[in-house]
Design a protein around this motif. Structure first.
Motif, short mmCIF file in Angstrom:
data_model
loop_
_atom_site.label_atom_id
_atom_site.label_comp_id
_atom_site.label_asym_id
_atom_site.label_seq_id
_atom_site.Cartn_x
_atom_site.Cartn_y
_atom_site.Cartn_z
N GLY A 272 48.31 2.90 -27.61
CA GLY A 272 48.56 3.89 -26.56
C GLY A 272 49.59 4.92 -26.97
N VAL B 168 49.32 9.12 -27.39
CA VAL B 168 50.23 10.15 -26.88
C VAL B 168 50.64 11.10 -28.00
CG1 VAL B 168 52.50 10.56 -25.86
CG2 VAL B 168 51.10 8.67 -25.03
N GLY C 140 46.25 7.26 -23.44
CA GLY C 140 47.47 7.78 -24.08
C GLY C 140 47.31 9.23 -24.50
N LEU D 268 52.94 5.78 -19.77
CA LEU D 268 52.01 4.77 -20.27
C LEU D 268 52.59 3.37 -20.12
CD1 LEU D 268 49.31 4.30 -21.91
CD2 LEU D 268 50.78 4.22 -23.93
#
Length: 283
Positions: free
Chosen positions: A101, A105, A193, A210
């Motif tokens: 995740g 991002v 993400g 997250l």
């Protein structure tokens, strides 16, 4: 006094104009661009490696712990006493989801922090194909890595607990579905993400949201009255995701198909928010 007169250039004397290749922005080219950018980053290799390591290592550790407790006759808590080779092997899923995740991002928010997003959107002015391509490319990579890790963890873990009540093989009912479900869940976590990174345009902000959604919110819901927990708990992202790869279910959890639909809904919501801000806000 002489007069200079300019002689007009004839087509033969004019320099030949260089032919410019005609490039068109297509979906395949945008995907290829995002694929190249993903693998050009050192963080991609490191974080994917960590995700794979967490998934396999913690699964092997859990299986070894179960086996040693069983052999020594020590008391095991309820979770380990009812464990199966699948649940032990997928013990590292909660740790792997953080690594995958976080990389999601970084895939999107990282371009905003470096300013590279301006060049990206100058090359692809329609904007949304960039978001879809980033999510698709990274989601597919996370899916493949997580699925491979789930099967490796199970094969090693099942060999460790062979001959115990937790022993299971790939031929047992629901095992392959659970392992594929774990890979799918982690792949979708990567997509979420990436969507959060594009929505918040901040690495720190995306990671914070997250972690809160996957780990902190379930703890806060447990503080609510019991009558409320049953209506909220199964539909949280983490719990809906766990039901995708859980081998057994009860009245307090969703079925695998229902859990997948709920988790897909959360994924679509994150992508919709990212798409709205990408279209409405300047970079």
């Amino acid at each position: 006094m002489s007069t200079l007169t300019a002689t007009p250039e004839t087509p033969e004397s004019a320099p030949a104009a260089e032919a410019r290749p005609a490039y068109r922005v297509t979906g395949r080219r945008v995907l290829a661009s995002e694929w190249a950018k993903l693998w050009s980053l050192r963080s991609t290799w490191i974080t994917l490696g960590l995700g794979l390591l967490f998934l396999v290592a913690f699964g092997v550790i859990a299986a070894s712990h179960y086996k040693s407790n069983l052999d020594s006759g020590r008391h095991m808590d309820r979770d380990f006493a009812t464990a199966t080779a699948v649940s032990l092997s997928l013990f590292g899923t909660n740790f792997a989801q953080l690594a995958l995740g976080v990389l999601g991002v970084l895939v999107t928010a990282g371009e905003y922090s470096t300013g590279m997003i301006r060049s990206t959107l100058a090359a692809v002015p329609r904007r949304l194909p960039v978001l879809w391509s980033k999510a698709a490319v990274y989601g597919l990579v996370a899916l493949v890595v997580a699925t491979a890790g789930a099967f490796v963890a199970f094969l090693v873990g099942s060999s460790i607990v062979s001959g115990t009540p937790a022993a299971m093989g790939l031929s047992h009912a629901g095992v392959v579905r659970s392992l594929l479900g774990a890979g799918l869940y982690l792949g979708l976590v990567g997509v979420i993400g990436a969507a959060l990174g594009a929505l918040l345009r901040s690495v720190a902000g995306g990671i914070s949201v997250l972690v809160a959604a996957l780990m902190l919110v379930p703890g806060l819901v447990s503080l609510l009255p019991t009558s409320w927990q049953g209506d909220i708990d199964p539909y949280l992202p983490s719990h809906a995701g766990e039901s995708i790869f859980a081998l057994t279910h009860d009245s307090t959890t969703l079925s695998p198909s229902a859990g997948l639909l709920v988790f897909l809904g959360w994924t679509a919501l994150a992508l919709a928010g990212a798409a709205y801000r990408l279209l409405r806000s300047d970079v």
